[in-house]
Scaffold this motif. Structure first.
Motif, PDB file in Angstrom:
ATOM      1  N   ASP A 296       3.811  10.706   8.308  1.00  0.00           N
ATOM      2  CA  ASP A 296       2.758   9.733   8.840  1.00  0.00           C
ATOM      3  C   ASP A 296       1.613   9.248   7.938  1.00  0.00           C
ATOM      4  O   ASP A 296       1.162   8.310   7.888  1.00  0.00           O
ATOM      5  CB  ASP A 296       2.297  10.021  10.289  1.00  0.00           C
ATOM      6  N   TYR A 297       1.406  10.232   7.076  1.00  0.00           N
ATOM      7  CA  TYR A 297       0.257  10.322   5.963  1.00  0.00           C
ATOM      8  C   TYR A 297       0.680   8.910   5.075  1.00  0.00           C
ATOM      9  O   TYR A 297      -0.162   8.482   4.508  1.00  0.00           O
ATOM     10  CB  TYR A 297      -0.085  11.482   5.327  1.00  0.00           C
ATOM     11  N   VAL A 298       2.011   8.760   4.993  1.00  0.00           N
ATOM     12  CA  VAL A 298       2.293   7.672   4.299  1.00  0.00           C
ATOM     13  C   VAL A 298       1.638   6.347   4.205  1.00  0.00           C
ATOM     14  O   VAL A 298       1.002   5.827   3.532  1.00  0.00           O
ATOM     15  CB  VAL A 298       3.966   7.426   3.944  1.00  0.00           C
ATOM     16  N   THR A 299       1.358   6.104   5.701  1.00  0.00           N
ATOM     17  CA  THR A 299       0.944   4.829   6.198  1.00  0.00           C
ATOM     18  C   THR A 299      -0.645   5.157   6.559  1.00  0.00           C
ATOM     19  O   THR A 299      -1.504   4.154   6.822  1.00  0.00           O
ATOM     20  CB  THR A 299       1.535   4.239   7.166  1.00  0.00           C
ATOM     21  N   ASP A 300      -1.017   6.393   7.031  1.00  0.00           N
ATOM     22  CA  ASP A 300      -2.144   6.609   7.453  1.00  0.00           C
ATOM     23  C   ASP A 300      -3.269   7.043   6.574  1.00  0.00           C
ATOM     24  O   ASP A 300      -4.560   6.646   6.836  1.00  0.00           O
ATOM     25  CB  ASP A 300      -2.140   8.043   8.274  1.00  0.00           C
ATOM     26  N   LEU A 301      -2.937   7.272   5.241  1.00  0.00           N
ATOM     27  CA  LEU A 301      -3.790   7.374   4.274  1.00  0.00           C
ATOM     28  C   LEU A 301      -4.517   6.069   3.780  1.00  0.00           C
ATOM     29  O   LEU A 301      -3.858   5.313   3.625  1.00  0.00           O
ATOM     30  CB  LEU A 301      -3.391   8.268   2.953  1.00  0.00           C
ATOM     31  N   ARG A 302      -5.729   6.351   3.308  1.00  0.00           N
ATOM     32  CA  ARG A 302      -6.346   5.032   2.663  1.00  0.00           C
ATOM     33  C   ARG A 302      -6.963   5.646   1.220  1.00  0.00           C
ATOM     34  O   ARG A 302      -7.975   6.164   1.041  1.00  0.00           O
ATOM     35  CB  ARG A 302      -7.634   4.476   3.329  1.00  0.00           C
ATOM     36  N   CYS A 303      -6.558   4.891   0.245  1.00  0.00           N
ATOM     37  CA  CYS A 303      -6.805   5.534  -1.150  1.00  0.00           C
ATOM     38  C   CYS A 303      -7.260   4.465  -1.987  1.00  0.00           C
ATOM     39  O   CYS A 303      -6.755   3.130  -1.674  1.00  0.00           O
ATOM     40  CB  CYS A 303      -5.721   6.266  -1.773  1.00  0.00           C
ATOM     41  N   ASP A 304      -8.033   4.380  -2.797  1.00  0.00           N
ATOM     42  CA  ASP A 304      -8.522   3.224  -3.675  1.00  0.00           C
ATOM     43  C   ASP A 304      -8.179   3.888  -5.216  1.00  0.00           C
ATOM     44  O   ASP A 304      -8.914   4.815  -5.525  1.00  0.00           O
ATOM     45  CB  ASP A 304      -9.971   3.041  -3.800  1.00  0.00           C
ATOM     46  N   GLU A 305      -7.228   3.280  -6.030  1.00  0.00           N
ATOM     47  CA  GLU A 305      -6.681   3.770  -7.339  1.00  0.00           C
ATOM     48  C   GLU A 305      -7.923   3.855  -8.217  1.00  0.00           C
ATOM     49  O   GLU A 305      -8.043   4.688  -9.060  1.00  0.00           O
ATOM     50  CB  GLU A 305      -5.626   2.920  -7.669  1.00  0.00           C
ATOM     51  N   ALA A 306      -8.891   2.745  -8.196  1.00  0.00           N
ATOM     52  CA  ALA A 306      -9.837   2.797  -9.292  1.00  0.00           C
ATOM     53  C   ALA A 306     -10.912   4.124  -8.887  1.00  0.00           C
ATOM     54  O   ALA A 306     -11.240   4.654  -9.875  1.00  0.00           O
ATOM     55  CB  ALA A 306     -10.471   1.532  -9.080  1.00  0.00           C
ATOM     56  N   ALA A 307     -11.122   4.146  -7.642  1.00  0.00           N
ATOM     57  CA  ALA A 307     -12.125   5.374  -7.169  1.00  0.00           C
ATOM     58  C   ALA A 307     -11.297   6.693  -7.868  1.00  0.00           C
ATOM     59  O   ALA A 307     -11.952   7.648  -8.282  1.00  0.00           O
ATOM     60  CB  ALA A 307     -12.247   5.259  -5.852  1.00  0.00           C
TER      61      ALA A 307
END
Length: 201
Positions: A45-56
């Protein structure tokens, strides 16, 4: 620094993960964080649940290699940080003798008091890793922490999802997730993904 040795069980876990989810389209550090969180939790579920920002994540990756402090909300997260040789100090102030009196005096939780103590010690530019206490994340958002990154993955039915939504709305550089799930192992895994990744893949 020599490459990290990968245990056969970890290699097999990643093989199974890749057979069940194709993450190849994700940016390199976002993919590394997502894969390690899924590996640590066995929860796709974390595949769609996580929120990441590549630049950060790129900025935090550089900050960690420059020796920035890592601050955790609980000792379990600190214990899960497994590549300390690549970081500055790893701090957790929740068991600090000053935390409980400060919490009583200010009418806040001990976790929130620990955030205040750690911030007074580290100042701006730390990587904060919160995997247990939503009140620690809320307190971090109240102060002028100016973090390099906030890994905000507290778990629970009370305040966890709301604190993570507030983190995303704050505009701070962050890793979070939408749901109530999270926890110390997941938060440590997200940080370890940055520590294990020597360069963008």
């Amino acid at each position: 620094m020599s490459p990290r040795a990968v245990h056969p069980i970890e290699a097999e876990s990643y093989r199974i993960l890749h057979s069940r989810a194709d993450l190849s389209a994700l940016p390199p550090l976002t993919r590394a964080v997502t894969e390690r969180v899924v590996h640590a939790s066995a929860d796709l579920d974390y595949v769609t649940d996580l929120r990441c920002d590549e630049a950060a994540l790129r900025a935090a990756h550089a900050a960690l290699r420059a020796g920035c402090p890592v601050v955790t909300d609980v000792e379990m997260v600190a214990a899960g940080v497994t590549r300390r040789d690549l970081t500055g100090p790893v701090l957790c102030r929740v068991t600090d003798p000053r935390a409980a009196p400060l919490a009583r005096e200010q009418g806040i939780t001990r976790s929130a008091a620990a955030v205040r103590l750690a911030h007074a010690e580290t100042g701006p530019g730390a990587v904060w890793v919160i995997g247990c206490a939503p009140t620690a994340l809320v307190e971090l958002l109240r102060i002028d922490a100016r973090p390099a990154l906030v890994v905000g993955l507290p778990v629970g039915f009370v305040g966890a999802a709301e604190s993570k939504a507030a983190l995303r709305e704050s505009g701070l550089p962050a890793v979070s997730n939408v749901s109530e799930k999270g926890g110390s192992a997941v938060a440590a895994a997200a940080l370890n993904a940055l520590l294990y990744t020597e360069e963008s893949r």
